[in-house]
Write an enzyme that holds these catalytic residues in place. Structure first.
Site, PDB file in Angstrom:
ATOM      1  N   MET A  72      91.575 -21.980  20.071  1.00 34.99           N
ATOM      2  CA  MET A  72      92.684 -21.193  20.608  1.00 34.99           C
ATOM      3  C   MET A  72      93.079 -21.759  21.988  1.00 34.99           C
ATOM      4  O   MET A  72      93.845 -22.676  22.057  1.00 34.99           O
ATOM      5  CB  MET A  72      92.239 -19.737  20.728  1.00 34.99           C
ATOM      6  CG  MET A  72      93.424 -18.876  20.684  1.00 34.99           C
ATOM      7  SD  MET A  72      93.705 -17.595  19.593  1.00 34.99           S
ATOM      8  CE  MET A  72      93.485 -16.212  20.642  1.00 34.99           C
ATOM      9  N   CYS A  73      92.563 -21.277  23.044  1.00 36.77           N
ATOM     10  CA  CYS A  73      92.796 -21.753  24.404  1.00 36.77           C
ATOM     11  C   CYS A  73      94.171 -21.360  24.945  1.00 36.77           C
ATOM     12  O   CYS A  73      95.140 -21.284  24.195  1.00 36.77           O
ATOM     13  CB  CYS A  73      92.669 -23.278  24.552  1.00 36.77           C
ATOM     14  SG  CYS A  73      91.085 -23.920  24.002  1.00 36.77           S
ATOM     15  N   GLY A  74      94.218 -21.116  26.240  1.00 40.92           N
ATOM     16  CA  GLY A  74      95.479 -20.815  26.919  1.00 40.92           C
ATOM     17  C   GLY A  74      95.725 -21.841  28.002  1.00 40.92           C
ATOM     18  O   GLY A  74      94.800 -22.252  28.705  1.00 40.92           O
TER      19      GLY A  74
END
Lengths: 505, 350
Positions: B1-3
């Site tokens: 995922m990660c932002g």
């Protein structure tokens, strides 16, 4: 002198179920070897001449024929195998080199079958080729290391680098070189139609380009081999690309031999040799005794065709294949073909077919690594051939570093070939490895062409699915992507050569 | 995922780290508390002519002397110190982060046209492959990467990110699958002037790695993201491609689109794909790359990871989520979504 060896056990036994047989005679008609005859309303068989080509089985409307292999075998022995013993009997009788057909018949481990492919789960989505673009287009030829660009006043960028001509393939599957002579015109026509429809290419082999193939010349790679049969400027200009054949995976280090019996009028014309004369290609090219001689021949062919056509160089996969390929990459050649030791042939000495050369998987891995290591991978495309049996082999060899593949035996099997291995006898009942007109006529190029196109299309679809499952939508990102392969029960030394990790790692 | 999030002020006006800390925390849904990081461009104005090398040392006594020695061999260190940190209950100093301000002796690389950069690249590759217990994670002039294993706000507080000022910032909130808990595995990744934050997975990593390693780069961080920094360095610095064409090389149009282009453009795009086929990145990703003067954000060719852009005056923002941008700057005037493979490019004009 009567040979004291006596007759050997027949290889096959043909039996006819007379309850099922309706005496249509199709078996008699179809068998080119004379295994069947009709006498007194009964089909009789001569098993000794049978090659297990299955032509009779395929055309018997009643499934009345049975062919069994090794009905009477020798006493089993792990060292003195049937093949070894028969070669000795054969040579004791003749004092000659034992000839054989098709590819390597020894039981070496198949590296392809010990490599497994990857698929996406959760962390990246797999791609559905039915719904998303999936690109297999492949360009073969020299590519620049970098580009020279110039920005115009209006902000647009102009390309100053001139690109070398490349072959554009819609799928990375081509058909390798099988000459007119070794195989029939109708077999070649079928393949030519097939590759044209599939948007890919095939090789002419060292047999010239017969006129009926001219309509498909835009999809033909013309070969220049050591016998130079069929080579003139017209031939070179007709090809989409030119290939210099140095060696062949089935018989590295030796030349070729088309027996005079196969050299009929038409073949004599395209090969430019007298009717009935043996066509013998020498082991080395008599003008190539070093890598710089090869570079000269590449340049000569390019000069002759005004630098408009890519020139490929085909070598057999031998121990030092990587260094040889690096030498070829430094010439003007556009692609190097690596032909592995499983490559097929119409005729090769048994000892060469079975014992000389290395598998294409290891050869391509070594070549790709060497070229990258020297920073010259863009200088040549790498074409893998020799033992490519299905679409997974294509995916795996591309992941090991190849740009495209040649298939040979696979395309013949699509035309009906049963891999009986008697190609050198010129009696192929499937109309493939023969020049006898009644046999050649058994292939309808329109039907054959459809079958070849179907095969390439089917593999292409499978390749797309395999790439999509791995989350890759363009073939460039599969090429050399060894992270997407894992080795299963491969020893560490070979894993290091292939540069793949073990399953689970 | 990660932002991911990035901001650049095209007038080179600086911002401290407070706002980007807030923005990155807004995307905690996309992380797992096992890795976060920030990069600030322009944060070392007093040493702006020196390469700022940030190094994680496992052990100051054993490994640091080897790095010191290597640096003295290749140039001059004008100043070095431990990067100040403040231990938190959940985030303690596993590695000792150190910074050197370094000037390479360019006479040692006479053949190169960018000798200083070549020397620093060589030092980074050499330390990261051969000095166990030392990892260079930031090596550009007048910029600094600050990263660790933890939630964004923890990592920010650990380094007191609000004490740094920069005209361009990138930040990353990590959901690891590969090397959880490893500080070196957190983003941003940096080489020389280039920093990268990345959300996604590069399915072409094996191809890209083999390609980039044939130019002398060494992939040492066990993650696909570092290869992006090296690819951008190769394409833009060493091959002199304009940034937008470098992005095109990494995420090119499909052949169908290229076939439909007018003649000149088609030739250019075809040449880019032929030349840089092995550099092309596949798989789902959104990536922001920055250097001192620009910030470029782009996605994979199918846009399988989110990317949104926004503007407020000189400020250009890119992020995985609009909410993060709004947390940073409620005054944004324009919000936009780039198409797949289409870059958002911000350049400083001042």
């Amino acid at each position: 002198m009567t040979p004291s060896i006596g007759s050997l056990p027949p290889k096959y036994r043909v039996t006819v179920d007379h309850d099922r047989c309706m005496l249509c005679g199709r078996c008699v008609e179809n068998c080119a070897y004379g295994a069947f005859r009709m006498e007194n309303d009964r089909i009789l068989t001569n098993s000794r001449v049978c090659t297990a080509c299955h032509r009779c089985v395929a055309f018997c409307p009643r499934d009345a024929i049975d062919v069994s292999e090794r009905p009477l075998d020798y006493r089993s022995h792990p060292v003195w195998t049937r093949g070894v013993r028969e070669a000795i009997y054969n040579q004791a009788r003749t004092g000659k080199i034992v000839l054989s057909g098709m590819g390597n018949a020894l039981d070496y481990p198949m590296i392809f079958d010990r490599l497994v492919l990857d698929a996406c789960q959760v962390t990246n989505p797999s791609i559905d080729p039915l719904r998303e673009p999936m690109e297999l287009r492949t360009y073969l030829g020299k590519k620049p290391q970098r580009l020279d660009l110039k920005r115009r006043e209006d902000g647009e960028v102009d390309l100053l680098t001139e690109l070398a001509p490349n072959l554009c393939l819609e799928t990375p599957i081509m058909i390798g070189h099988m000459s007119y002579g070794a195989i029939s015109l109708n077999a070649q026509l079928s393949m030519a139609r097939g590759v044209t429809e599939a948007g890919t290419f095939m090789g002419t082999g060292e047999g010239g380009l017969p006129e009926p193939l001219h309509p498909y010349q835009g999809h033909m790679i013309v070969q220049v081999a050591s016998g130079r049969f069929g080579v003139d400027i017209d031939y070179l200009e007709r090809g989409a690309a030119i290939e210099i054949k140095i060696g062949q995976g089935a018989k590295p280090g030796i030349g070729g031999h088309l027996p005079g019996e196969k050299v009929n009028g038409a073949i004599s014309k395209t090969r430019m040799i007298p009717i009935g004369s043996d066509a013998i290609s020498p082991a080395p090219h008599h003008d190539i005794y070093s890598i710089e001689d090869l570079a000269q021949l590449v340049r000569s062919l390019k000069e002759a065709t005004e630098w408009k056509k890519p020139v490929f160089v085909k070598i057999a996969a031998v121990h030092n294949v990587a260094a040889i390929a690096a030498g070829i990459a430094r010439s003007s050649a556009d692609a190097v073909v690596i032909d592995g030791f499983r490559g097929g042939t119409g005729a090769a000495p048994r000892v060469f077919r079975d014992h000389v050369g290395i598998p294409v998987e290891a050869a391509v891995a070594a070549v790709d690594a060497k070229l990258r290591n020297q920073g010259i991978r863009n200088e040549v495309s790498v074409i893998a051939s020799g033992g490519i049996r299905e679409s997974t082999d294509v995916a795996k060899i591309i992941a090991l570093g190849a740009d495209a593949v040649y298939i040979g035996t696979g395309a013949l099997v699509a035309l009906g070939c049963r891999v009986c291995g008697n190609c050198y006898r010129g009696l192929c009942p499937w109309g493939i490895a023969t020049q006898r007109q009644d046999l050649v006529d058994r292939i309808d190029p329109e039907v054959g062409g459809r079958q070849v196109a179907n095969l390439i299309h089917g593999w292409t679809l499978e390749l797309m699915d395999l790439m999509g499952a791995a989350g890759i939508n363009s073939i460039e990102s599969l090429r050399g992507n060894r992270d997407r392969l894992r080795g299963y029960m491969i020893d560490q030394a070979l894993m290091d050569v292939l540069d793949v990790k073990s399953v689970g790692a | 995922m990660c932002g991911i999030i990035g901001v650049i002020d095209r007038g080179r006006e600086t911002m401290d780290g407070t706002a980007i800390r807030r923005a990155l925390s807004m995307m905690n849904e996309r992380g797992s508390g096992e890795g976060a990081g920030y990069v600030a461009y322009g944060c070392y104005p007093e040493f702006k002519d020196y390469f700022a090398l940030h190094v994680f040392f496992d052990n100051i006594h054993e490994t640091k002397p080897r790095v010191d020695e290597l640096l003295h061999e290749w140039g001059r260190v004008v100043h070095d110190e431990e990067i100040p940190t403040w231990d938190l209950p959940r985030l303690r100093k596993v590695h000792t982060p150190w910074r050197y301000f370094f000037k390479p002796d360019t006479r040692l690389m006479p053949r190169s046209i960018t000798p200083a950069e070549e020397i620093v690249t060589e030092i980074v590759m050499r330390i990261n492959t051969s000095v166990e217990g030392a990892l260079v994670f930031s090596s550009g002039r007048n910029l600094g990467v600050f990263k660790a294993a933890g939630w964004p706000e923890e990592v920010a507080d650990f380094y007191r990110i609000e004490d740094y000022e920069g005209h361009c910032w990138l930040a990353h909130n990590r959901y690891p699958t590969n090397t959880p808990g490893w500080w070196g595995g957190a983003h941003p990744f940096n080489l020389l002037d280039w920093s990268v934050v990345h959300n996604g997975e590069i399915t072409s990593y094996g191809t890209n790695r083999r390609y980039i390693e044939s130019f002398g780069y060494r992939c040492t961080m066990f993650t696909d993201t570092e290869v992006v920094a090296y690819l951008v360095d190769l394409l833009v610095r060493r091959h002199a491609l304009p940034e937008e064409l470098a992005v095109t090389a990494l995420a090119p149009p499909f052949w169908d689109e290229i076939d439909a282009m007018a003649d000149g453009r088609r030739r250019l795009h075809q040449a880019l794909r032929l030349t840089y086929g092995s550099a092309m990145m596949n798989g789902p990703f959104a990536i922001v790359v920055a250097n001192q003067d620009s910030m470029v954000a782009f996605t994979d060719r199918s846009k399988l990871r989110p990317l949104v852009g926004a503007e407020n005056g000189d400020r250009l923002y890119v992020s995985s989520e609009e909410a993060a941008i709004r947390a940073m700057d409620p005054g944004i005037t324009r919000v936009f979504m780039p198409r797949a493979g289409e870059p958002i490019i911000g350049r400083v004009v001042a």
